[in-house]
Design a protein around this motif. Sequence first.
Motif, PDB file in Angstrom:
ATOM      1  N   VAL A  55       0.854  -1.186   0.000  1.00 52.79           N
ATOM      2  CA  VAL A  55       0.000   0.000   0.000  1.00 52.79           C
ATOM      3  C   VAL A  55       0.890   1.235   0.000  1.00 52.79           C
ATOM      4  O   VAL A  55       1.759   1.389   0.861  1.00 52.79           O
ATOM      5  N   VAL A  56       0.681   2.124  -0.981  1.00 52.86           N
ATOM      6  CA  VAL A  56       1.467   3.351  -1.101  1.00 52.86           C
ATOM      7  C   VAL A  56       0.523   4.543  -1.197  1.00 52.86           C
ATOM      8  O   VAL A  56      -0.691   4.372  -1.330  1.00 52.86           O
ATOM      9  N   TYR A  57       1.104   5.738  -1.160  1.00 59.27           N
ATOM     10  CA  TYR A  57       0.277   6.946  -1.063  1.00 59.27           C
ATOM     11  C   TYR A  57      -0.194   7.475  -2.406  1.00 59.27           C
ATOM     12  O   TYR A  57      -1.358   7.854  -2.572  1.00 59.27           O
ATOM     13  N   ASP A  58       0.710   7.513  -3.398  1.00 59.15           N
ATOM     14  CA  ASP A  58       0.361   8.182  -4.653  1.00 59.15           C
ATOM     15  C   ASP A  58       0.855   7.391  -5.857  1.00 59.15           C
ATOM     16  O   ASP A  58       1.476   6.327  -5.728  1.00 59.15           O
ATOM     17  N   ALA A  59       0.584   7.947  -7.044  1.00 60.44           N
ATOM     18  CA  ALA A  59       0.919   7.259  -8.289  1.00 60.44           C
ATOM     19  C   ALA A  59       2.424   7.094  -8.461  1.00 60.44           C
ATOM     20  O   ALA A  59       2.896   6.089  -9.007  1.00 60.44           O
TER      21      ALA A  59
ATOM     22  N   GLU B 201       4.729   6.662  -6.092  1.00 58.71           N
ATOM     23  CA  GLU B 201       5.170   5.535  -5.278  1.00 58.71           C
ATOM     24  C   GLU B 201       4.643   4.216  -5.831  1.00 58.71           C
ATOM     25  O   GLU B 201       5.332   3.193  -5.762  1.00 58.71           O
ATOM     26  N   LEU B 202       3.436   4.232  -6.385  1.00 60.14           N
ATOM     27  CA  LEU B 202       2.872   3.014  -6.967  1.00 60.14           C
ATOM     28  C   LEU B 202       3.745   2.516  -8.114  1.00 60.14           C
ATOM     29  O   LEU B 202       4.063   1.326  -8.202  1.00 60.14           O
TER      30      LEU B 202
ATOM     31  N   SER C  53      -2.861   2.087  -4.240  1.00 63.92           N
ATOM     32  CA  SER C  53      -2.551   3.447  -3.815  1.00 63.92           C
ATOM     33  C   SER C  53      -3.764   4.057  -3.127  1.00 63.92           C
ATOM     34  O   SER C  53      -4.872   3.998  -3.662  1.00 63.92           O
ATOM     35  N   CYS C  54      -3.557   4.622  -1.955  1.00 67.97           N
ATOM     36  CA  CYS C  54      -4.620   5.343  -1.257  1.00 67.97           C
ATOM     37  C   CYS C  54      -4.005   6.120  -0.112  1.00 67.97           C
ATOM     38  O   CYS C  54      -2.839   5.915   0.256  1.00 67.97           O
ATOM     39  N   ASP C  55      -4.788   7.037   0.446  1.00 67.23           N
ATOM     40  CA  ASP C  55      -4.382   7.756   1.644  1.00 67.23           C
ATOM     41  C   ASP C  55      -4.733   6.887   2.843  1.00 67.23           C
ATOM     42  O   ASP C  55      -5.909   6.706   3.169  1.00 67.23           O
TER      43      ASP C  55
END
Length: 351
Positions: free
Chosen positions: A225-229, A231-232, A246-248
């Motif tokens: 699980v990552v924060y933004d595109a 990092e994805l 990806s999600c907050d």
Amino acid sequence: MAAPQPSGMAGIGLNRVLEPIGSLPQSALRLDAESPPAADEVAIAVERLNLDAASFRQISEFCDGDPDRIRAHVLEIITSRGKMHNPVTGSGGMLIGTVEYAGPQSPLGLGAGQRVATLVSLTLTPLQVTDGLTRWDGLSEQVPCSGRAILFARSIAARLPDDLPAEQALAVFDVCGAPALTRRVVQDYQQRGGPTVVAVIGAAGKSGSLALASAADLGATTIGVVYDADELQALERAGLADRVVSCDARDPVALLSAVTAAGGPAQVTVVCVDVAGCEGGAVLSTAQGGTVIFFSMATQFAAAALGAEGLACDITMIIGNGYLPGHSDLALDLYRRTAGVRQLFARRLGH
């Protein structure tokens, strides 16, 4: 690695506590970093600090990203407290340097001239900085500097490996507890005979990537699980996770939805983010009877415990202790043989 000593009051640094008297060095407000090393202590000529991610983020945000203010703030903490102990996050980091003195009664097995990493937190390590942090740009968690640190008899240290640059070794040692504890918990689930899904929140960071590699090494199904595109894409290129989302993570419903869509809920959830507010989502994303490992020093532990209670979640929650036997060797081994981990570390270190 020098092993910690048996339980007892000797060698735990009470002689270095200035305020309040009687507290342990980690919880003390001030330590004596100036007195000469005692017979059971080791003095380290400091080469580089590694601030933990939660502490560096908090200081950087507090100082509006201004490098001069960041340097001054970190220096003020060290000078006033005799250690690097962020009063807001309660965390510090670790360091590397060269042994300049090993007391005759020190049980750590270290000798003058050895380059070592201190595998104990800067929040309990007496520390002096003598160069005003003038060589640090204030923009990185790694802080080149000169000074002196003290290790107690019950400290932990590891000699720096010859095959890695010091900057890389320091980054690995800083988070070496994460893959070791992840491995222990995953092995425990596998011994029960059931399938093991491991979700790592903050999977593109240092501790997250090593936790993923550790779980994958045991054959677990992994969700990163990552924060933004950005990092994805980085995590997908690294190839460490079976599924990447990806999600907050501060949005509990979004995190639950993302992990569930990727094959969750997870039997083991590892929280490696450097911001608070991810507790509820981590709890919701974990199966009944599962385990959440909180490796982030930004974790609000009361929120995690009370939130799980309020949601009637039968889960085990573990604070990520930075020490397990063999943790530094395991982390170095994973780093050396896992190209994806090295890619993500290089990204984090700015290479």
